[in-house]
Design a protein around this motif. Structure first.
Motif, PDB file in Angstrom:
ATOM      1  N   GLU A   4       0.384  -5.247 -19.188  1.00 35.26           N
ATOM      2  CA  GLU A   4       1.499  -5.494 -18.264  1.00 35.26           C
ATOM      3  C   GLU A   4       2.663  -4.560 -18.564  1.00 35.26           C
ATOM      4  O   GLU A   4       3.320  -4.054 -17.654  1.00 35.26           O
ATOM      5  CB  GLU A   4       1.986  -6.948 -18.376  1.00 35.26           C
ATOM      6  N   TRP A   5       2.889  -4.338 -19.864  1.00 36.82           N
ATOM      7  CA  TRP A   5       3.970  -3.425 -20.265  1.00 36.82           C
ATOM      8  C   TRP A   5       3.683  -2.003 -19.770  1.00 36.82           C
ATOM      9  O   TRP A   5       4.565  -1.342 -19.212  1.00 36.82           O
ATOM     10  CB  TRP A   5       4.140  -3.436 -21.795  1.00 36.82           C
ATOM     11  N   VAL A   6       2.429  -1.556 -19.944  1.00 42.02           N
ATOM     12  CA  VAL A   6       2.035  -0.210 -19.512  1.00 42.02           C
ATOM     13  C   VAL A   6       2.276  -0.059 -18.004  1.00 42.02           C
ATOM     14  O   VAL A   6       2.876   0.916 -17.553  1.00 42.02           O
ATOM     15  CB  VAL A   6       0.547   0.078 -19.844  1.00 42.02           C
ATOM     16  N   LEU A  27       1.107   4.807  -6.681  1.00 43.74           N
ATOM     17  CA  LEU A  27       0.442   4.156  -7.813  1.00 43.74           C
ATOM     18  C   LEU A  27      -1.065   4.272  -7.654  1.00 43.74           C
ATOM     19  O   LEU A  27      -1.620   3.998  -6.593  1.00 43.74           O
ATOM     20  CB  LEU A  27       0.845   2.677  -7.888  1.00 43.74           C
ATOM     21  N   GLU A  28      -1.702   4.719  -8.721  1.00 37.55           N
ATOM     22  CA  GLU A  28      -3.162   4.747  -8.746  1.00 37.55           C
ATOM     23  C   GLU A  28      -3.617   3.983  -9.983  1.00 37.55           C
ATOM     24  O   GLU A  28      -2.993   4.093 -11.025  1.00 37.55           O
ATOM     25  CB  GLU A  28      -3.652   6.196  -8.806  1.00 37.55           C
ATOM     26  N   LEU A  29      -4.677   3.210  -9.845  1.00 36.28           N
ATOM     27  CA  LEU A  29      -5.205   2.475 -10.989  1.00 36.28           C
ATOM     28  C   LEU A  29      -6.540   3.088 -11.386  1.00 36.28           C
ATOM     29  O   LEU A  29      -7.392   3.327 -10.524  1.00 36.28           O
ATOM     30  CB  LEU A  29      -5.373   0.995 -10.646  1.00 36.28           C
ATOM     31  N   GLU A  30      -6.710   3.384 -12.673  1.00 36.09           N
ATOM     32  CA  GLU A  30      -7.985   3.917 -13.169  1.00 36.09           C
ATOM     33  C   GLU A  30      -8.781   2.789 -13.808  1.00 36.09           C
ATOM     34  O   GLU A  30      -8.336   2.173 -14.769  1.00 36.09           O
ATOM     35  CB  GLU A  30      -7.738   5.051 -14.182  1.00 36.09           C
ATOM     36  N   VAL A  31      -9.941   2.540 -13.239  1.00 38.85           N
ATOM     37  CA  VAL A  31     -10.783   1.451 -13.708  1.00 38.85           C
ATOM     38  C   VAL A  31     -12.185   2.012 -13.949  1.00 38.85           C
ATOM     39  O   VAL A  31     -12.658   2.833 -13.164  1.00 38.85           O
ATOM     40  CB  VAL A  31     -10.846   0.321 -12.647  1.00 38.85           C
ATOM     41  N   THR A  32     -12.827   1.596 -15.029  1.00 39.53           N
ATOM     42  CA  THR A  32     -14.186   2.095 -15.285  1.00 39.53           C
ATOM     43  C   THR A  32     -15.219   1.280 -14.511  1.00 39.53           C
ATOM     44  O   THR A  32     -14.962   0.146 -14.124  1.00 39.53           O
ATOM     45  CB  THR A  32     -14.539   2.042 -16.785  1.00 39.53           C
ATOM     46  N   ASP A  36      -4.916 -13.435 -12.546  1.00 36.82           N
ATOM     47  CA  ASP A  36      -3.695 -13.111 -11.802  1.00 36.82           C
ATOM     48  C   ASP A  36      -3.407 -11.609 -11.736  1.00 36.82           C
ATOM     49  O   ASP A  36      -2.274 -11.206 -11.491  1.00 36.82           O
ATOM     50  CB  ASP A  36      -2.502 -13.847 -12.417  1.00 36.82           C
ATOM     51  N   PHE A  37      -4.450 -10.773 -11.921  1.00 34.99           N
ATOM     52  CA  PHE A  37      -4.207  -9.323 -11.971  1.00 34.99           C
ATOM     53  C   PHE A  37      -3.496  -8.791 -10.718  1.00 34.99           C
ATOM     54  O   PHE A  37      -2.488  -8.083 -10.810  1.00 34.99           O
ATOM     55  CB  PHE A  37      -5.508  -8.561 -12.222  1.00 34.99           C
ATOM     56  N   VAL A  38      -4.015  -9.157  -9.557  1.00 35.75           N
ATOM     57  CA  VAL A  38      -3.425  -8.644  -8.316  1.00 35.75           C
ATOM     58  C   VAL A  38      -1.975  -9.115  -8.181  1.00 35.75           C
ATOM     59  O   VAL A  38      -1.097  -8.350  -7.769  1.00 35.75           O
ATOM     60  CB  VAL A  38      -4.270  -9.056  -7.080  1.00 35.75           C
ATOM     61  N   GLY A  39      -1.726 -10.357  -8.587  1.00 31.58           N
ATOM     62  CA  GLY A  39      -0.363 -10.891  -8.550  1.00 31.58           C
ATOM     63  C   GLY A  39       0.573 -10.119  -9.463  1.00 31.58           C
ATOM     64  O   GLY A  39       1.720  -9.841  -9.102  1.00 31.58           O
ATOM     65  N   ILE A  40       0.076  -9.764 -10.638  1.00 33.29           N
ATOM     66  CA  ILE A  40       0.880  -8.988 -11.592  1.00 33.29           C
ATOM     67  C   ILE A  40       1.215  -7.620 -11.004  1.00 33.29           C
ATOM     68  O   ILE A  40       2.347  -7.152 -11.090  1.00 33.29           O
ATOM     69  CB  ILE A  40       0.145  -8.852 -12.950  1.00 33.29           C
ATOM     70  N   ARG A  85       1.384  -6.888  -7.848  1.00 33.18           N
ATOM     71  CA  ARG A  85       2.325  -7.105  -6.740  1.00 33.18           C
ATOM     72  C   ARG A  85       3.747  -7.317  -7.270  1.00 33.18           C
ATOM     73  O   ARG A  85       4.698  -6.694  -6.791  1.00 33.18           O
ATOM     74  CB  ARG A  85       1.871  -8.316  -5.919  1.00 33.18           C
ATOM     75  N   ASP A  86       3.886  -8.160  -8.306  1.00 34.89           N
ATOM     76  CA  ASP A  86       5.210  -8.427  -8.898  1.00 34.89           C
ATOM     77  C   ASP A  86       5.807  -7.163  -9.494  1.00 34.89           C
ATOM     78  O   ASP A  86       7.007  -6.904  -9.357  1.00 34.89           O
ATOM     79  CB  ASP A  86       5.101  -9.483 -10.008  1.00 34.89           C
ATOM     80  N   THR A  87       4.954  -6.378 -10.171  1.00 34.96           N
ATOM     81  CA  THR A  87       5.444  -5.155 -10.815  1.00 34.96           C
ATOM     82  C   THR A  87       5.939  -4.158  -9.768  1.00 34.96           C
ATOM     83  O   THR A  87       6.965  -3.505  -9.960  1.00 34.96           O
ATOM     84  CB  THR A  87       4.322  -4.510 -11.656  1.00 34.96           C
ATOM     85  N   MET A  88       5.214  -4.083  -8.671  1.00 37.99           N
ATOM     86  CA  MET A  88       5.651  -3.175  -7.603  1.00 37.99           C
ATOM     87  C   MET A  88       6.972  -3.610  -7.016  1.00 37.99           C
ATOM     88  O   MET A  88       7.854  -2.790  -6.735  1.00 37.99           O
ATOM     89  CB  MET A  88       4.590  -3.102  -6.517  1.00 37.99           C
ATOM     90  N   ALA A  89       7.109  -4.931  -6.842  1.00 38.97           N
ATOM     91  CA  ALA A  89       8.348  -5.455  -6.262  1.00 38.97           C
ATOM     92  C   ALA A  89       9.526  -5.196  -7.205  1.00 38.97           C
ATOM     93  O   ALA A  89      10.588  -4.746  -6.780  1.00 38.97           O
ATOM     94  CB  ALA A  89       8.204  -6.947  -5.986  1.00 38.97           C
ATOM     95  N   SER A  90       9.321  -5.448  -8.512  1.00 38.88           N
ATOM     96  CA  SER A  90      10.448  -5.332  -9.439  1.00 38.88           C
ATOM     97  C   SER A  90      10.818  -3.879  -9.749  1.00 38.88           C
ATOM     98  O   SER A  90      11.952  -3.587 -10.093  1.00 38.88           O
ATOM     99  CB  SER A  90      10.177  -6.103 -10.730  1.00 38.88           C
TER     100      SER A  90
END
Ligand code: C2E
Ligand code: MG
Ligand code: MG
Ligand code: MG
Length: 282
Positions: A92-94, A143-148, A124-128, A130-135
């Motif tokens: 979450e910090w990252v 924003l791009e997310l790298e997922v394996t 709650d990943f998607v919620g996190i 969403r909140d991070t984008m709002a704040s």
């Protein structure tokens, strides 16, 4: 004699295992201290579009500088953070730091954030996100997310839902380390994502091993068939870059173009100003 040396071997083995366990435990407890003390930082590595030479994005990579032990590599502590649950707060910090750092990067660049499989599958990943984008006020296109692949294969239905929700929010997902994980490609059809990231292991051998070149060409062809973008990671030589371009991969990242480096606000602002001047000229 056999018996004595057997015992001796065992005791050596045993004490090695003890050291491994001690180190693991040390990391585990230090992770908490480091997190509370703010010892983590993010470094950024540019991603370039070769034909134009333009930087299109930056990958955020976590760095941990321990006051006594110095730098500890992500591969050493991320797996332990995943096992112990510390990946939750760290992840979450990252995400928050990268989204807020984006304001110091050129306006037309995105920031790519690595998401641990554990984090990705959290309820709650998607919620996190969403909140991070709002704040932080970051635009979704930045924003791009790298997922394996392995992250997404643990629970295909869940992963498909999460990816669809992210896509609806306008966030792009890149499949990181592509080609090393799962061999059953059928998931590519069910999943919504925007990019394949060719693993460094293919890039590092592309100039010495013909089959690596064939794999790269195949991944490029696959990306075109799926209508997604492509990037190669770990580019270290001009020759690799030339071969990647010839294979149809035009976006690259690697030591050849820039090592991961701390965000220098002054530098980023100077860069933005320079790009603004160039834009004004056109
Ligand atoms: P990754 O996401 O595949 O990141 C690429 C790794 O390759 C990075 O190592 C980067 O420094 C390194 N690299 C980039 N260009 C080159 C090159 O030209 N040659 C070589 N030899 N290496 C290159 P790093 O920073 O040690 O990270 C290793 C892995 O740790 C990452 O692999 C990622 O899986 C994980 N990681 C890093 N930061 C984070 C984070 O913030 N969150 C999570 N969950 N995982 C992270
Ligand atoms: Mg990555
Ligand atoms: Mg990668
Ligand atoms: Mg990799």
């Amino acid at each position: 004699n056999a018996r004595a040396s057997g015992v001796g071997n065992w005791s050596v083995f045993h004490s090695d295992m003890g050291q491994v366990a001690d180190y693991r435990q040390w990391i585990e407890s230090e992770l908490h201290i480091a997190f509370d003390r703010g010892d983590f930082d993010l470094h950024y590595q540019p991603q370039l579009d070769l034909p134009s030479g333009r930087i299109v994005g930056y990958e955020a990579l976590i760095r941990w500088r321990h006051p006594e032990r110095g730098m500890i590599a992500p591969m050493e502590f991320i797996p332990i953070a995943e096992e112990t649950g510390m990946i939750g707060p760290i992840g979450e910090w990252v995400l928050r730091k990268a989204c807020s750092d984006a304001r110091h990067l050129p306006e037309d660049c995105f920031v790519a954030v690595n998401i641990s499989p554990v984090q990705f599958m959290t309820k709650d990943f998607v919620g996190i996100v969403r909140d991070t984008m709002a704040s932080t006020g970051i635009r979704p296109s930045r924003l791009e997310l790298e997922v394996t692949e392995t992250a997404m294969m643990q629970d295909r239905d869940r992963a498909a839902t999460i990816l669809r929700q992210l896509a609806e929010m306008g966030i792009s997902v890149a499949v990181d380390d592509f080609g090393t994980g799962y061999s059953n490609l059928s998931y590519l059809i069910d999943f919504s994502f925007g990019k394949l990231k060719i693993d460094r292991s293919f890039v590092s051998r592309i100039d010495t091993d013909a089959s690596s070149g064939a794999v790269v060409s195949t991944i490029v062809g696959l990306s075109r068939a799926l209508g997604v973008s492509i990037i190669a990671e770990g580019v270290e030589t001009e020759n690799q870059a030339t071969l990647l371009r010839a294979a149809g991969c035009e976006v690259v990242q690697g030591f050849l173009y820039g090592r991961p480096a701390p965000l220098k606000i002054e530098f980023a602002e100077a860069l933005t100003a320079r790009e603004q001047r160039v834009a004004n000229l056109n």
